[in-house]
Design a protein around this motif. Structure first.
Motif: not given
Length: 310
Positions: A8, A16-18, A52, A263-264, A267-268, A271, A305-306
């Motif tokens: 990641c 990304g989501t994060i 998360t 997903m992980v 995520s950055e 996503l 995470i999504c």
């Protein structure tokens, strides 16, 4: 051994989501996690909320702070941490080729270099040397070319050269008896992504088939799977991962390893784009698919995470 955290952390992105948390305090987060994990049972809600909403780099700082504060086992091994972190995976056990194909078909030169550096730091071994010992044949040649991270990075496209490469691929496969796999490997694993996008278009004009269809008809096994993955990523990396996520949740049972890893690891990076492609391809949101397929704390974690619905 490589952890999901390392995968990641290779490269962040704007889609990304994060995101990194503002006013981040690793010691404060470590204390909150210690309180959530200690005692009778684990407060999964707090664990999920913290892990998360922190970037990969921030989570690694939390891990160090936790270990310093508690002088005990690695935080990744504590109750509840598996809700987010992918357990350390052996590169060469079980579904090795599926994971290797997913990684090397989709990563940029920069990401592959970072991956190689992390692998060496954790194992004291060169990644290409480790791969060379474990894979063989034309599949090995293609995988090692990708693992070198030396794909042409030019952004300009010469349509005539793309047409020439398309003809070369056609002559190496559809037009002849047998297949010259070396031509497919040389072009698909070394030429630039913009060039290959145009080559895919030119190939369809020449052959009447898509390049993916020709590869599937001419090859088999891991080489076929790798080159098909490369072609899919040439067209759209988010689309490729959307398809893998759909496959991981299709039918009876869930491929939790693939689902969590993607997903992980994305995520950055992208996503948000994967979510958009998922909705376009399958007519429903990624979040709704996760809700339908998972349950309990794992569902809550992957939902977080999504990052939202579409």
């Amino acid at each position: 051994m490589l952890t999901g955290e390392c995968i990641c952390a290779l490269q962040g992105g704007e889609r990304g989501t994060i995101k990194p948390k503002a006013n981040f305090d690793a010691e404060q987060d470590a204390a909150a996690l210690k309180k959530a994990i200690d005692g009778f049972g684990t407060n999964e809600k707090i664990v999920i909320e913290i892990l998360t909403t922190r970037s990969s780099a921030q989570r690694q700082l939390i891990c160090k702070a936790y270990e310093k504060a508690t002088s005990r086992i690695n935080l990744y091994q504590s109750d509840g941490m598996e809700l987010l972190m992918i357990q350390s995976m052996s590169w060469f056990a079980g579904t090795k080729d599926k994971v290797l194909i997913e990684i090397f078909a989709s990563r940029s030169n920069q990401q592959i270099k970072a991956l190689s550096d992390v692998y060496f730091k954790e194992t004291k071994k060169q990644l290409t040397a480790a791969l060379e010992r474990e894979v063989s044949g034309d599949y090995s040649k293609a995988l090692l070319l990708l693992a070198l991270g030396k794909r042409d990075e030019s952004t300009t496209v010469d349509v005539n050269k793309a047409r020439e490469d398309a003809k070369t691929l056609y002559n190496a496969g559809e037009k002849k008896w047998g297949t010259d796999e070396s031509k497919f490997i040389e072009i698909l694993c070394k030429k630039s992504i913009p060039h290959l996008r145009q080559t895919v278009i030119e190939y369809k004009n020449i052959s009447g088939k898509t390049l993916q269809q020709s590869i599937e008809g001419e090859m088999s096994g891991d080489l076929e799977n790798l080159l098909v993955a490369v072609v899919k990523c040439v067209k759209s990396v988010p689309g490729y991962f959307a398809e893998l996520l759909h496959e991981s949740m299709k039918g009876a049972g869930t491929d939790e390893s693939t689902l969590t890893r993607i997903m992980v690891s994305r995520s950055e990076i992208d996503l948000l784009d994967i979510r958009a492609e998922f909705k376009k391809l399958y007519g429903h949101s990624l979040l709704s698919a996760i809700k339908s397929d998972l349950s309990g704390d794992q569902c809550e974690c992957v939902k977080a995470i999504c990052g939202g619905d579409d």
